[in-house]
Enzyme design. Structure first.
Site, PDB file in Angstrom:
ATOM      1  NE  ARG A  36     124.609 -41.455  29.272  1.00  0.00           N
ATOM      2  CZ  ARG A  36     123.333 -41.343  29.617  1.00  0.00           C
ATOM      3  NH1 ARG A  36     122.504 -42.368  29.454  1.00  0.00           N
ATOM      4  NH2 ARG A  36     122.877 -40.230  30.140  1.00  0.00           N
ATOM      5  CE  LYS A 197     106.250 -30.281  32.110  1.00  0.00           C
ATOM      6  NZ  LYS A 197     106.225 -31.664  32.633  1.00  0.00           N
ATOM      7  N   GLY A 348     120.293 -34.238  28.028  1.00  0.00           N
ATOM      8  CA  GLY A 348     120.274 -35.229  26.944  1.00  0.00           C
ATOM      9  C   GLY A 348     120.018 -34.621  25.581  1.00  0.00           C
ATOM     10  N   GLY A 371     119.938 -35.826  33.992  1.00  0.00           N
ATOM     11  CA  GLY A 371     119.291 -35.499  35.270  1.00  0.00           C
ATOM     12  C   GLY A 371     120.281 -35.295  36.405  1.00  0.00           C
TER      13      GLY A 371
END
Ligand code: ADP
Ligand code: MG
Length: 399
Positions: A36, A197, A348, A371
Site C-alpha cells: 500500500r 461467505k 485482501g 471492502g
C-alpha cells in the site's frame, strides 16, 4: 464522470493535505507488507516534484478514537522514507497548534506524516471540528485513499467539503479499472468469486449477474450452493439460511444465460490439519469439510478463464493460507495471469494469495481496495469518491 486529478492543480509552494491508505500490516515495529505504501508513491512523488508541501495522513489499524502505542505511524514513515530516499518526519499528533506550526514551516518539495488519524475520536464520526482542524493544515486536499473511500470520515469526506479537493493517481486508477468492469466490460466477462461467505458477496453477485457471461464459485461460499442443490456437505462452512437466496441466484443466472459454475470436485479433510482427500461434490464424507476446489474443477475454471476478454476475481477458492488447500487458488491465479483479456483482482486475501504466487505483475489491475472495491462493484456511490468534484473539460489533458 471522472474525478478531477491532482495533476490539474497548481500545487507549487502550497500545502497539500494528502489522504493515503497506508494501512499496512505490521510485525512489531516493522512493516510486514509495503504494497500500500508503494501504491501511494506515484502521487506522493508527483506532488513533491511539483513543489508541493505535502502533509500526508493515513489511518493504521483500528485504534477506535484513542492513541494506541502499537499503532503509531513511525514504521510507515520509515518505510516511506526509504522508498522516497529522503526522511519522512512524523508530526507529534494529528491536528492542533503544534502540528499547524510544523506544517506552516514545511519547505516546498518536502513531506510530513501526521500521526494515525484514527487516534482522533472525530475521524470515524466525520466530526466537523476535526475536519476543520485538518483543513487548517493545508490549502488543497488530495484523496488517494481508495481503500477508505467507502467510509464517510473526517479525513476522506469532511475535509473535502472544506478545501478544494482532487483525486490522487491510485484513486483514479481504481475507479477507472473497477468502473470499467461495470460500464464496458469486453465479453466474454468471467467473474470468479470465492472466500468464506456468500453473505459478504451477495451484493456483488447481484450486480455482476447483469454483466457477466460466466460466474465461477469456489471457497466456503460455494458450499452453500452445493447444499442448496441438495448435496450433503458434511461439516463444511456454509450458510444454510441462504439456501433460498442461492437457488434464486442459480435460477436468475439460468434465465439470463449466465453459466454459474460450482465445484464439481473438492478437497476435503476432517479438520484443516487432517489428511486431505479429493472427492466428487456428491461424495463429501459426513465428518469432513470441503476446504478447496478439486483439480477437475480447477481445470474447468481455468479453461473458462482462458477464453475471457474480461476477468474479475475476488476471494480465494479455498483455505489458501494452508498449503494443503492452496492448490485451487494457485491454479486460478495462474489462469488469470495467463489470460490475454483485461484482468482485475480485488479482496485482501485473494490479493495476498496472488502475491504469494508472484503473479501480480501479470494482472492488469490489483485492487488495493478490499471492502471499498466490493462496495464499488455493488454499484454503490462511495462517499469518498462522491466528495471529489468532477474534472472540467479544461482539466482533461493528458494525465
Ligand atoms: P477476500 O479477502 O479476498 O475478499 P474473504 O475474506 O472473503 O476473501 O475470504 C477469505 C477467507 O475465506 C480465508 O480466511 C479462507 O480461509 C476462507 N475460506 C476460503 N475457502 C474456505 C473453505 N472452503 N472453508 C473454510 N474457509 C474458507
Ligand atoms: Mg478477507
Amino acid at each position: 464522470m471522472v474525478m478531477r486529478s491532482h495533476r490539474s492543480a497548481d500545487v507549487a509552494g502550497r500545502r497539500v493535505l494528502l489522504r493515503a491508505d497506508l494501512n499496512v500490516p505490521l510485525a512489531g515495529t516493522q512493516v510486514a507488507d509495503d504494497s500500500r505504501i508503494r501504491a501511494a508513491l506515484p502521487t506522493v512523488r508527483s506532488l513533491l516534484e511539483r513543489g508541493a508541501r505535502v502533509v500526508l495522513v493515513t489511518h493504521l489499524g483500528r485504534p477506535r478514537g484513542m492513541p494506541v502505542e502499537g499503532l503509531r505511524v513511525a514504521p510507515v514513515a520509515d518505510r516511506l522514507g526509504s522508498l522516497l530516499g529522503r526522511p519522512v518526519p512524523v508530526a507529534p499528533g494529528v491536528v492542533g497548534a503544534d502540528v499547524e506550526a510544523i506544517a506552516a514551516r514545511l519547505a516546498s518539495g518536502s513531506v510530513l506524516l501526521l500521526e494515525n488519524v484514527r487516534f482522533e475520536p472525530g475521524e470515524e464520526r466525520n466530526d466537523s471540528i476535526l475536519s476543520r482542524r485538518l483543513a487548517a493544515l493545508a490549502d488543497v486536499f488530495v484523496n488517494d485513499a481508495f481503500g477508505a473511500a467507502h467510509r464517510a470520515h473526517a479525513s476522506t469526506v469532511g475535509v473535502a467539503e472544506i478545501l478544494p479537493a482532487y483525486a490522487g493517481d491510485l484513486m483514479l486508477a481504481e475507479v477507472r479499472a473497477l468502473g470499467g468492469l461495470l460500464s464496458r466490460p469486453a465479453a466474454p466477462f468471467v467473474a470468479v468469486l470465492g472466500g468464506a461467505k456468500v453473505s459478504d458477496k451477495l451484493g456483488v453477485i447481484d450486480t455482476l449477474l447483469d454483466r457477466v457471461d460466466a460466474l465461477l464459485f469456489g471457497g466456503g461460499m460455494a458450499n452453500t450452493f452445493l447444499a442448496a442443490e441438495g448435496d450433503e456437505i458434511g461439516r463444511s462452512l456454509a450458510e444454510p439460511d441462504l439456501a433460498d437466496r442461492a437457488r434464486e441466484l442459480l435460477g436468475r443466472a439460468a434465465d439470463r444465460g449466465v453459466s454459474l459454475l460450482v465445484p464439481d470436485d473438492v478437497v476435503v479433510a476432517p479438520s484443516p490439519d487432517g489428511p486431505a482427500l479429493t472427492v466428487g461434490r456428491d461424495a463429501i464424507p459426513a465428518d469432513c469439510s470441503a476446504f478447496d476446489i478439486g483439480p477437475r474443477t480447477a481445470r474447468t475454471y481455468s479453461a473458462v478463464i482462458a477464453t475471457a476478454k474480461t476477468v474479475f476475481w475476488n476471494g480465494p477458492l479455498g483455505m489458501a493460507e494452508r498449503e494443503a488447500f492452496a492448490r485451487g487458488t494457485r491454479a486460478i491465479a495462474e489462469a488469470v495471469a495467463a489470460c490475454a483479456g483485461t484482468t482485475v483482482i480485488g479482496g485482501g486475501d485473494s490479493v495476498a494469495a496472488v502475491r504469494a504466487s508472484g503473479l501480480t505483475d501479470r494482472i492488469d489491475h490489483v485492487s488495493t481496495g478490499g471492502g471499498a472495491s466490493l462496495e464499488f462493484l455493488e454499484g454503490r456511490v462511495l462517499p469518498g469518491v462522491a466528495a471529489i468534484p468532477d474534472a472540467s473539460p479544461a482539466d482533461s489533458g493528458p494525465a
